[in-house]
Each structure stands twice: as C-alpha cells, then as structure tokens.
Write an enzyme that holds these catalytic residues in place. Structure first.
Site, PDB file in Angstrom:
ATOM      1  N   GLY A  12      41.946 -22.507  14.607  1.00  0.00           N
ATOM      2  CA  GLY A  12      42.901 -21.529  14.079  1.00  0.00           C
ATOM      3  C   GLY A  12      43.784 -22.142  13.002  1.00  0.00           C
ATOM      4  O   GLY A  12      43.566 -23.288  12.560  1.00  0.00           O
ATOM      5  N   ASN A  35      36.828 -19.905  20.443  1.00  0.00           N
ATOM      6  CA  ASN A  35      35.718 -18.946  20.461  1.00  0.00           C
ATOM      7  C   ASN A  35      35.672 -18.083  19.195  1.00  0.00           C
ATOM      8  O   ASN A  35      34.937 -17.107  19.147  1.00  0.00           O
ATOM      9  CB  ASN A  35      35.785 -18.052  21.708  1.00  0.00           C
ATOM     10  CG  ASN A  35      36.989 -17.131  21.703  1.00  0.00           C
ATOM     11  OD1 ASN A  35      37.863 -17.256  20.859  1.00  0.00           O
ATOM     12  ND2 ASN A  35      37.039 -16.202  22.651  1.00  0.00           N
ATOM     13  N   PHE A  36      36.457 -18.465  18.209  1.00  0.00           N
ATOM     14  CA  PHE A  36      36.464 -17.802  16.890  1.00  0.00           C
ATOM     15  C   PHE A  36      36.875 -16.323  16.970  1.00  0.00           C
ATOM     16  O   PHE A  36      36.509 -15.547  16.101  1.00  0.00           O
ATOM     17  CB  PHE A  36      35.105 -17.921  16.195  1.00  0.00           C
ATOM     18  CG  PHE A  36      34.575 -19.331  16.128  1.00  0.00           C
ATOM     19  CD1 PHE A  36      35.322 -20.329  15.525  1.00  0.00           C
ATOM     20  CD2 PHE A  36      33.337 -19.657  16.666  1.00  0.00           C
ATOM     21  CE1 PHE A  36      34.851 -21.646  15.458  1.00  0.00           C
ATOM     22  CE2 PHE A  36      32.857 -20.958  16.605  1.00  0.00           C
ATOM     23  CZ  PHE A  36      33.610 -21.955  16.009  1.00  0.00           C
ATOM     24  N   LYS A  87      48.001 -13.331  19.097  1.00  0.00           N
ATOM     25  CA  LYS A  87      49.377 -13.513  18.610  1.00  0.00           C
ATOM     26  C   LYS A  87      49.944 -12.350  17.791  1.00  0.00           C
ATOM     27  O   LYS A  87      50.989 -12.506  17.152  1.00  0.00           O
ATOM     28  CB  LYS A  87      49.452 -14.799  17.781  1.00  0.00           C
ATOM     29  CG  LYS A  87      48.598 -14.752  16.527  1.00  0.00           C
ATOM     30  CD  LYS A  87      48.872 -15.906  15.580  1.00  0.00           C
ATOM     31  CE  LYS A  87      48.105 -15.700  14.292  1.00  0.00           C
ATOM     32  NZ  LYS A  87      48.302 -16.749  13.316  1.00  0.00           N
ATOM     33  N   SER A 127      56.727 -19.540  21.353  1.00  0.00           N
ATOM     34  CA  SER A 127      57.086 -18.778  20.151  1.00  0.00           C
ATOM     35  C   SER A 127      58.588 -18.564  20.122  1.00  0.00           C
ATOM     36  O   SER A 127      59.210 -18.340  21.173  1.00  0.00           O
ATOM     37  CB  SER A 127      56.387 -17.417  20.183  1.00  0.00           C
ATOM     38  OG  SER A 127      56.967 -16.557  19.233  1.00  0.00           O
ATOM     39  N   TYR A 153      53.283  -9.723  23.645  1.00  0.00           N
ATOM     40  CA  TYR A 153      53.002 -11.076  23.118  1.00  0.00           C
ATOM     41  C   TYR A 153      54.115 -12.044  23.505  1.00  0.00           C
ATOM     42  O   TYR A 153      53.859 -13.093  24.101  1.00  0.00           O
ATOM     43  CB  TYR A 153      52.848 -11.032  21.593  1.00  0.00           C
ATOM     44  CG  TYR A 153      52.940 -12.402  20.964  1.00  0.00           C
ATOM     45  CD1 TYR A 153      51.899 -13.316  21.108  1.00  0.00           C
ATOM     46  CD2 TYR A 153      54.076 -12.806  20.243  1.00  0.00           C
ATOM     47  CE1 TYR A 153      51.984 -14.589  20.552  1.00  0.00           C
ATOM     48  CE2 TYR A 153      54.168 -14.072  19.689  1.00  0.00           C
ATOM     49  CZ  TYR A 153      53.116 -14.956  19.843  1.00  0.00           C
ATOM     50  OH  TYR A 153      53.205 -16.218  19.302  1.00  0.00           O
TER      51      TYR A 153
HETATM   52  N1  LIG Z   1      51.430 -19.230  13.256  1.00  0.00           N
HETATM   53  C1  LIG Z   1      52.719 -19.159  13.574  1.00  0.00           C
HETATM   54  O1  LIG Z   1      53.598 -18.997  12.723  1.00  0.00           O
HETATM   55  C2  LIG Z   1      53.135 -19.296  15.011  1.00  0.00           C
HETATM   56  C3  LIG Z   1      54.496 -19.221  15.332  1.00  0.00           C
HETATM   57  C4  LIG Z   1      54.884 -19.369  16.664  1.00  0.00           C
HETATM   58  C5  LIG Z   1      53.950 -19.593  17.650  1.00  0.00           C
HETATM   59  N2  LIG Z   1      52.619 -19.655  17.314  1.00  0.00           N
HETATM   60  C6  LIG Z   1      51.658 -19.898  18.381  1.00  0.00           C
HETATM   61  O2  LIG Z   1      50.887 -21.033  18.012  1.00  0.00           O
HETATM   62  C7  LIG Z   1      49.560 -20.874  18.481  1.00  0.00           C
HETATM   63  C8  LIG Z   1      48.586 -21.023  17.327  1.00  0.00           C
HETATM   64  O3  LIG Z   1      48.916 -20.096  16.331  1.00  0.00           O
HETATM   65  P1  LIG Z   1      47.989 -19.875  15.083  1.00  0.00           P
HETATM   66  O4  LIG Z   1      48.841 -19.252  14.028  1.00  0.00           O
HETATM   67  O5  LIG Z   1      47.232 -21.116  14.772  1.00  0.00           O
HETATM   68  O6  LIG Z   1      47.003 -18.757  15.652  1.00  0.00           O
HETATM   69  P2  LIG Z   1      45.463 -18.513  15.336  1.00  0.00           P
HETATM   70  O7  LIG Z   1      45.123 -17.146  15.795  1.00  0.00           O
HETATM   71  O8  LIG Z   1      45.167 -18.869  13.922  1.00  0.00           O
HETATM   72  O9  LIG Z   1      44.771 -19.609  16.271  1.00  0.00           O
HETATM   73  C9  LIG Z   1      44.560 -19.379  17.640  1.00  0.00           C
HETATM   74  C10 LIG Z   1      43.110 -19.688  17.907  1.00  0.00           C
HETATM   75  O10 LIG Z   1      42.844 -19.503  19.297  1.00  0.00           O
HETATM   76  C11 LIG Z   1      41.562 -18.939  19.444  1.00  0.00           C
HETATM   77  N3  LIG Z   1      41.547 -18.261  20.744  1.00  0.00           N
HETATM   78  C12 LIG Z   1      42.365 -17.251  21.167  1.00  0.00           C
HETATM   79  N4  LIG Z   1      42.055 -16.894  22.407  1.00  0.00           N
HETATM   80  C13 LIG Z   1      41.025 -17.693  22.808  1.00  0.00           C
HETATM   81  C14 LIG Z   1      40.279 -17.801  24.004  1.00  0.00           C
HETATM   82  N5  LIG Z   1      40.476 -16.993  25.061  1.00  0.00           N
HETATM   83  N6  LIG Z   1      39.305 -18.743  24.073  1.00  0.00           N
HETATM   84  C15 LIG Z   1      39.074 -19.561  23.021  1.00  0.00           C
HETATM   85  N7  LIG Z   1      39.744 -19.497  21.863  1.00  0.00           N
HETATM   86  C16 LIG Z   1      40.716 -18.566  21.753  1.00  0.00           C
HETATM   87  C17 LIG Z   1      41.382 -18.022  18.235  1.00  0.00           C
HETATM   88  O11 LIG Z   1      40.031 -17.829  17.882  1.00  0.00           O
HETATM   89  C18 LIG Z   1      42.153 -18.773  17.143  1.00  0.00           C
HETATM   90  O12 LIG Z   1      41.298 -19.576  16.348  1.00  0.00           O
HETATM   91  C19 LIG Z   1      49.500 -19.504  19.156  1.00  0.00           C
HETATM   92  O13 LIG Z   1      49.651 -19.685  20.553  1.00  0.00           O
HETATM   93  C20 LIG Z   1      50.687 -18.762  18.574  1.00  0.00           C
HETATM   94  O14 LIG Z   1      51.180 -17.809  19.479  1.00  0.00           O
HETATM   95  C21 LIG Z   1      52.204 -19.517  16.024  1.00  0.00           C
END
Ligand SMILES: NC(=O)c1ccc[n+]([C@@H]2O[C@H](COP(=O)([O-])OP(=O)(O)OC[C@H]3O[C@@H](n4cnc5c(N)ncnc54)[C@H](O)[C@@H]3O)[C@@H](O)[C@H]2O)c1
Length: 170
Positions: A12, A35-36, A87, A127, A153
């Site tokens: 991700g 799992n993409f 998310k 978060s 969420y």
């Molecule tokens: N991006 C932000 O600004 C931000 C801010 C606060 C918190 N977060 C948290 O950080 C984490 C990562 O965020 P991100 O922006 O990289 O999100 P993202 O969606 O880009 O990455 C999450 C990854 O998890 C994978 N995934 C989800 N459920 C799955 C499952 N059941 N099995 C296998 N893979 C699974 C998805 O395919 C994805 O590639 C998340 O938990 C998000 O809530 C992100």
C-alpha cells in the site's frame, strides 16, 4: 544479518515506502502480506526498479487465518508493522460490517501469531481520526480519544488501540 520485519499492507501507500526504505538500509529485511484489495501487484516490481532489490509479498487475505500461519512458520520475525486495513471513511459509513470484519479480525489474527511465534516488536497503525473533529490541536499521545467515533473506520482504529493495549499488557 538483517532482521526480518513483516509489513501487513506492505504494497500500500505507506507500506511500500517502508519496504523501500528498509531495502535501502542495512538493518531490516521487509516481508509483506498484501492481497492487493487497495494496491497493485506491480508494487514490488516498482520498488525493485528504484532500489535494485526485491521484497517478497504474500498475496494472502489476513482474514484467512491458516494461510497467515504459514508465513509465520516460514520466517522468524523481529517485528511486525500492521498497516493493512480498509481506510475510507465514507465507505466505512456505507459498509460498516465490512470494515469491522476486515480491520478487527485482521488485527486479532495477526496478534494471535505474534504471540504464538513470539515476535518481539509490534507497530500498529492507528489514525488521528480517533481524536475526533472537536479535539484540541495539535493532538499528542496524551490527548483524549473521542468517546463517540464519527465513522466505523475510526471506531475500528479506536477498538484496535484497545485490543493492542490489552494484548501488550497480557
Ligand atoms: N495514508 C494516511 O494518510 C493514513 C493516515 C492515518 C492512518 N493510516 C493508516 O495506515 C495504514 C496504511 O495506510 P495506507 O494509506 O498505506 O493504506 P493503503 O490502502 O494504501 O494500504 C493498506 C494495504 O492493506 C491491504 N489490505 C487491506 N486489507 C487487507 C487484508 N484483509 N489482507 C491483506 N491485505 C489487506 C490493501 O490491499 C492495501 O495495499 C492503514 O491502516 C490506515 O488506516 C493512513
């Protein structure tokens, strides 16, 4: 010898950057489970193009507990960074059960194997939404978490923090 770190959601937005930085450094070897469902299977290739090094990704749904176990059997992990989650705040309001199932069961599955395989270090990605819109900014670790969460969420993250707290104390 590099220490292996399991990154859930390692393909991700955040996970791929962590993997990239680990590959550029000399301390940690990233291993990913993703799992993409919200990323592309080309991410390990793209990271390889940038670093000249490749990291392994297991295309496994973290809800599939027995498939997840195999990854812990194959590697000795120094740490785990749990990023995998759904998310989208609007989507979580529309499909709350999907969010609770994915984000909470994924976490408990991962923690179960951290315990069984004695993984020493854990990072859980929460978060800032848990502090709520009324919070006084800037928020820090001492800031109170909102009682009533504005979305499913953010509630999964609040519950996730409580699960990790209890797990760490146990
Ligand atoms: N991006 C932000 O600004 C931000 C801010 C606060 C918190 N977060 C948290 O950080 C984490 C990562 O965020 P991100 O922006 O990289 O999100 P993202 O969606 O880009 O990455 C999450 C990854 O998890 C994978 N995934 C989800 N459920 C799955 C499952 N059941 N099995 C296998 N893979 C699974 C998805 O395919 C994805 O590639 C998340 O938990 C998000 O809530 C992100």
């Amino acid at each position: 010898m590099k220490k292996k770190v399991l990154i859930t959601g390692g393909c991700g937005y955040i996970g791929s950057q962590i993997a990239l930085e680990m590959l550029r450094g000399d301390k940690f070897e990233p291993v990913s489970i993703d799992n993409f469902c919200n990323s592309s299977s080309t991410i390990p290739d793209q990271v390889q193009n940038l670093t000249g090094k490749r990291y392994k990704n297991y295309n496994i749904n973290l809800l599939a507990s027995e498939a997840l176990r195999v990854v812990f059997e194959e590697h000795e992990f120094y740490g785990l960074i749990h990023l995998a989650a759904l998310k989208s705040i609007p989507q979580s309001l529309k499909y709350p059960l999907k969010y609770y199932e994915n984000n909470i069961i994924s976490l408990t599955n991962v923690l179960k194997y951290c315990h069984e395989f004695k993984v020493p270090k854990l990072v859980f990605s929460s978060s800032c939404s848990v502090y709520g819109a009324e919070a006084e900014f800037p928020v820090d670790e001492q800031s109170p978490v909102a009682d009533r969460q504005a979305s499913s969420y953010s509630n999964t993250k609040k519950i996730g923090e409580e699960i990790v707290r209890d797990f760490s104390a146990g």
